[in-house]
Design a protein around this motif. Sequence first.
Motif, short mmCIF file in Angstrom:
data_model
loop_
_atom_site.label_atom_id
_atom_site.label_comp_id
_atom_site.label_asym_id
_atom_site.label_seq_id
_atom_site.Cartn_x
_atom_site.Cartn_y
_atom_site.Cartn_z
N ARG A 110 56.83 36.60 48.11
CA ARG A 110 56.93 36.18 47.25
C ARG A 110 56.06 35.97 46.31
N TRP A 111 56.24 35.04 45.10
CA TRP A 111 54.33 34.47 44.46
C TRP A 111 54.75 33.43 44.98
N ASN A 112 53.11 33.57 44.90
CA ASN A 112 52.18 32.22 45.14
C ASN A 112 50.40 32.47 45.20
N THR A 113 49.70 31.97 45.93
CA THR A 113 48.59 31.71 44.91
C THR A 113 48.28 33.66 44.77
N MET A 114 47.25 33.16 43.52
CA MET A 114 46.98 34.92 43.14
C MET A 114 45.97 35.25 43.92
N HIS A 115 45.37 36.29 43.62
CA HIS A 115 44.48 36.98 44.36
C HIS A 115 44.58 38.32 43.12
N TRP A 116 43.41 39.13 43.07
CA TRP A 116 43.08 40.38 42.86
C TRP A 116 43.39 41.76 43.48
N GLY A 150 48.26 27.63 41.54
CA GLY A 150 47.71 28.71 41.04
C GLY A 150 46.63 29.63 41.63
N GLY A 151 46.04 30.03 41.09
CA GLY A 151 44.41 31.30 41.87
C GLY A 151 43.73 31.85 40.72
#
Length: 571
Positions: free
Chosen positions: A154-160, A192-193
């Motif tokens: 599931r979508w959560n704190t964004m990394h690359w 966020g992220g």
Amino acid sequence: MSDSQVRIAGGDTIRSLHADLPVNATFHIWLKATKPDVPGSLSFSNVRGKFGEVSVTNAEEYEFRIFHVFGGGSVELDYDTYQTSVSVAYWFALADVLETGITVLHTNPGNAPPNIPDSYHFRPPFGWMNDPNGFGRFGGRPHLFYQHYSHGLRWNTMHWGHAVSSDYLRWRHMPIFLFPSEDLTARPDKRGGAYSGSAVPLADGPGIRVFFTEQVQDRSPEQQIQLTATSSDLITAGNADVILPYRPLDEGLTTDFRDPYVFKGPDGRWKMLLGSQSDEGGVVLLYETHDHTAATGWTYIGKLLVEKHYRTTAIECPCLLPLDGPATDPATRWVLILGLMNSEDQSTRRKNLTMAIVGWFDGQTFAKEFEQELDFGTDNYAFQAFVDGDAIVGIGWLANWADTGPAIDFPTAMTLPRNIHLSAGELHTPPIGAAESLRSHILDRTRLAAGEQVSFINGAVEILFELERPGAHFRLKLQHPTVRLEVVVDDEGLAICHEDGGAAESPHYIAKGARPKRLRIFLDYGSIEVFADRGRWAGTKRISGFEPVQSARLIAETGAVLHATVWALKP
């Protein structure tokens, strides 16, 4: 994955992960405590005994730890599942990771990738994925970065996330490239992220400079700001610096201010596009800098485009590329590609459309000649492209926000990479030529054209057929265990018919008025991609789950099908 096992002794549950390492190996491990008052830990041992340990105290979210093993050889990683939970563990050798990739030792059921070895679309090695980022050729190789969360689907704190390739089709997974701030990774609260962005080569040496949006949901006055970071080794990003801390003043913009796309303009200066929203509709903002490194000096030029179609809110993931000549030639047409967030074509019920607008860009303004949808299936979202030599190559997220959200497990893929070019005044987006290298062997050359049922050996198939005349009616019925799936041409146009039995009526995925003569259809576990007349029309549709399409039957007027070939594909 390497060997792992669970040992139970004396009432304690110990999990062991085994790795055979070269010298100078690096581990990336995410772990958390299972109890707030007891630290979690993972130990490293070899034939000489325990030689290292990593530990954490956070019981809310997995924490990142790095551990170096200099000597190589056989190593055991042990942790007590009563005290410690491990989300991801992988290792790599920095000296050759670009050639070999990472070795994943461990995921868990909550973030493991689907077990579909015959699938040929790009998928992350674990966790959630959405938008492609920083897509380009660097150090001689195609690189793909992407929005990523490691610890669940599931979508959560964004990394690359990050991968490299030699042909855009077969990818090696790299270490996580870009991390959010420690504050954002402390809790899985979706605040966020490191959001979407782009990458360009470093001006004064090997490596890349990346640009991305940092979101902090409760930050005031700006939730979204723009940052830049560099990487000399193409493997890890350095510290990020803020380059745009505020939205443009007096433009009536919402807090939407994201997805920087950086490119060289016709005047040789670095330009940056950003997506936003105003009372008028979705907005593309234009910035530029005189700094040849693109590190500083970004100034606002103005609104490049205001998009009012389809009740669009914010523009997402804009990109702009020279289309039919060099960027420096004033006669060269450019293509502006943009995602229309929350848009809806009420006549078809399709949402979150992606538009491609062709026109002329002088470095300051964009003059539209014509526009068309990038993909009538709409599951080619957040498309990002760049000029690779003399061709444009792009890739999209094989999904759509209309079908998912933060509370839905949603394992996805990237689309087949595509070229973009003009032909007879129309935009074409065919799959890259290397897609033919996916062909394993021919399954059929006569039965499909004759109207017979053709069975598939697995879910990875390419169907190619040509009609006797443009727009000849046909119905390609694709047998799927849970979904009614067809590709149709009739008086209305070219359509993908997709009915999954849900309560809501399915959108009508159609290219109205299309009269194709040549069809090329790619099937994979969880997707269908339709390319008509060498990419004049393209339609991409995600299929929920990973059940394969089992067979196909082509129904058409007598003599309407000149020939048809069915290929089995392999990654």
